[in-house]
Design a protein around this motif. Structure first.
Motif, PDB file in Angstrom:
ATOM      1  N   THR A  96      83.338  -0.150  60.761  1.00 16.37           N
ATOM      2  CA  THR A  96      84.315  -0.466  59.718  1.00 16.37           C
ATOM      3  C   THR A  96      84.273  -1.947  59.378  1.00 16.37           C
ATOM      4  N   GLY A 119      83.850   7.922  54.316  1.00 14.95           N
ATOM      5  CA  GLY A 119      85.136   8.255  54.933  1.00 14.95           C
ATOM      6  C   GLY A 119      85.603   9.653  54.579  1.00 14.95           C
ATOM      7  N   MET A 120      85.405  10.053  53.328  1.00 10.04           N
ATOM      8  CA  MET A 120      85.816  11.386  52.900  1.00 10.04           C
ATOM      9  C   MET A 120      84.998  12.463  53.620  1.00 10.04           C
ATOM     10  N   ALA A 122      83.425  12.166  56.520  1.00 10.70           N
ATOM     11  CA  ALA A 122      83.759  12.147  57.953  1.00 10.70           C
ATOM     12  C   ALA A 122      85.087  12.848  58.213  1.00 10.70           C
ATOM     13  N   ARG A 123      86.077  12.601  57.385  1.00 14.75           N
ATOM     14  CA  ARG A 123      87.379  13.238  57.591  1.00 14.75           C
ATOM     15  C   ARG A 123      87.316  14.740  57.308  1.00 14.75           C
ATOM     16  N   SER A 124      86.524  15.149  56.337  1.00 14.73           N
ATOM     17  CA  SER A 124      86.382  16.577  56.033  1.00 14.73           C
ATOM     18  C   SER A 124      85.765  17.322  57.210  1.00 14.73           C
ATOM     19  N   THR A 126      85.827  16.334  60.311  1.00 12.14           N
ATOM     20  CA  THR A 126      86.760  16.242  61.426  1.00 12.14           C
ATOM     21  C   THR A 126      87.864  17.292  61.326  1.00 12.14           C
ATOM     22  N   ILE A 127      88.276  17.618  60.125  1.00 15.93           N
ATOM     23  CA  ILE A 127      89.310  18.631  59.935  1.00 15.93           C
ATOM     24  C   ILE A 127      88.827  19.988  60.430  1.00 15.93           C
TER      25      ILE A 127
END
Length: 136
Positions: A96, A119-120, A122-124, A126-127
């Motif tokens: 980061t 980031g989008m 990675a978060r998708s 991770t969900i």
């Protein structure tokens, strides 16, 4: 966390404490040693912690009784969680910090788009991870 050997409550406490400690240490390590050695250290910590966890989870060590195995798991699993989580969080903190300050990773004219896209994604992913974890 619920599938790891050892005491689940101690494991969760160590998991949280490792994240807090790594946030402070990650920035210091990056500013003192630079990008390359920061990544080497954080990846080394993550690999050591994950290999140790694999060895414990596969019961690679032989013990005479189940009581000895449980005592071993309760002592060493928190240490491995600490090392693993600190390595992972340190690499995230360093990434980061580098993504906003170093033009070698993301060029300055494309930085916002690239960091946002990464980031989008990675978060998708991770969900979905806890759902995949519970599949038979």
């Amino acid at each position: 966390m619920k599938y790891l050997e050892g005491n689940i409550f101690v494991n969760f406490y160590i998991f949280g404490a490792a994240g807090i400690i790594a946030v402070f240490i990650g920035g210091i390590v990056y500013s003192k040693y630079g990008l390359r050695w920061s990544y080497i250290l954080s990846f080394f910590m993550a690999v050591c912690g994950s290999v140790g966890m694999i060895l414990i989870q596969t019961k690679a060590f032989a013990f005479d009784t189940q009581l000895q195995r449980d005592a071993f798991d309760e002592k060493f699993m928190p240490i491995l969680i600490l090392v693993l989580k600190m390595g992972i969080i340190m690499s995230f903190i360093i990434t980061t910090q580098v993504s906003f300050t170093d033009d070698r990773i993301f060029p300055s004219n494309k930085r916002n788009t690239s960091v946002g896209s990464c980031g989008m994604i990675a978060r998708s992913v991770t969900i979905v991870a806890p759902i995949v974890n519970e599949w038979p």
